[in-house]
Design a protein around this motif. Structure first.
Motif: not given
Length: 330
Positions: A33-34, A38, A326
């Motif tokens: 997610d980072s 993503r 996301d």
């Protein structure tokens, strides 16, 4: 030739690809997610295989509910080598034990009997959900078993599968298993069942709980998989019946993030989940707008519309670099 690597290995320049294997496909660490990009490695692996005309093997002793559901629908072929069996399971209802004066501090008398029974089979490990409980539990155990205090290890559940080999222990004890049953994350029951089954397949398992009839413990007792939570997911309009998208907004100004996130929410429309207040992040304030989309023929166009809406919003409000999209957040 074959390649083996972490989740980013999915972006290697493959040629003549025939098979993609994702081991422990349910593992949440496959989701990045980072920083960008993503992606979920499992989903990316399936897409990669489609591009190359290759096969995909998703391996797991405790498959994700998404993979089990896809197998039920006939989208995946389920090959079951051997059902994982819990070696030994004891579930102790703390509420009953308290009512019967059957407790000694954090330990029920029934649990103490289990520990005594397994004490010669190997080291006992005590799992707690809060890190500040480790030293307290260690001292409490030492007072109860002064001669065998060195034969106990204490750790948190978050570290259990990463730092221990369950087969090295004669007994695995959850002192406060209710801490696994978070109510805010719809995946908490799935993750709790997977964790308990993975540990219980390696060593005898003893659990203390105040909700012994909870679906997680019922499924554990019945040796069910995560499909037991499917109807709950359906009624709550959660994956695998929907797709989730988080719009993550970061800003150092609480006033600005509040105004602009509300404005963006108005633009995106009714597919947003409950409106939640911002929280403090590493670089200021963070607000998450969660979008739920139905899995139907409109999914692709809806995702595209959301993407265009966010990009237009960033341009109109000169808000570049503050918003992250996301898809399929963990």
């Amino acid at each position: 030739h074959y390649y083996m690597g972490t989740r980013n290995a999915i972006f290697l320049p493959f040629q003549n690809l025939g098979l993609v294997i994702v081991d422990d496909e349910q593992d949440t660490s496959y989701k990045q997610d980072s920083p960008a990009p993503r992606f979920n490695t499992r989903e990316a692996a399936i897409m990669l295989a489609n591009i190359h005309g290759a096969s995909v093997l998703l391996g797991s002793s405790t498959p994700s509910i998404e993979s089990l559901y896809n197998a039920e629908r006939g989208l995946f072929v389920k090959v079951q080598l051997k059902q994982s069996l819990i070696k030994s399971l004891t579930i102790i209802n703390i509420s009953d034990e308290v009512h019967k004066n059957g407790m000694s501090g954090s330990f029920s008398f029934k649990l103490l009997d289990e520990i005594r029974f397994h004490i010669n089979a190997g080291q006992t490990i005590l799992l707690v959900c809060r890190k500040n409980s480790e030293s307290e539990c260690k001292e409490e155990f030492k007072s109860l078993f002064p001669d065998t205090a060195d034969d106990v290890a204490v750790t948190t559940t978050t570290l259990a599968l990463k730092t221990i080999n369950p087969e090295d222990y004669g007994l695995i004890v959850f002192l406060d298993a209710d801490g696994l049953l978070g109510k805010e994350d719809f995946r908490s029951d799935e993750h709790a069942l997977q964790l308990l089954q993975q540990l219980g397949a390696k060593a005898p398992l003893a659990i203390q709980t105040r909700v012994h009839k909870h679906p997680v413990f019922t499924a554990l007792t019945n040796n069910d998989n995560c499909l037991t939570f499917l109807e709950e997911r359906r009624s709550g309009t959660f994956p695998p019946f929907t797709r989730l998208i988080d719009i993550v907004i970061r800003d150092k100004s609480l006033k600005r993030i509040d105004f602009l996130s509300k404005r963006l929410a108005q633009i995106i429309g009714p597919c947003l989940g409950p409106y939640t207040p911002p929280f403090d992040g590493e670089e200021g304030h963070v607000r998450i707008l969660r979008i739920t989309l139905p899995r139907d023929k409109s999914l692709k166009s809806r995702k595209s519309a959301i993407y265009q809406a966010v990009k237009s919003f960033e341009k109109d409000y000169k808000y570049l670099g503050h918003i992250v999209i996301d898809v399929d957040p963990v």
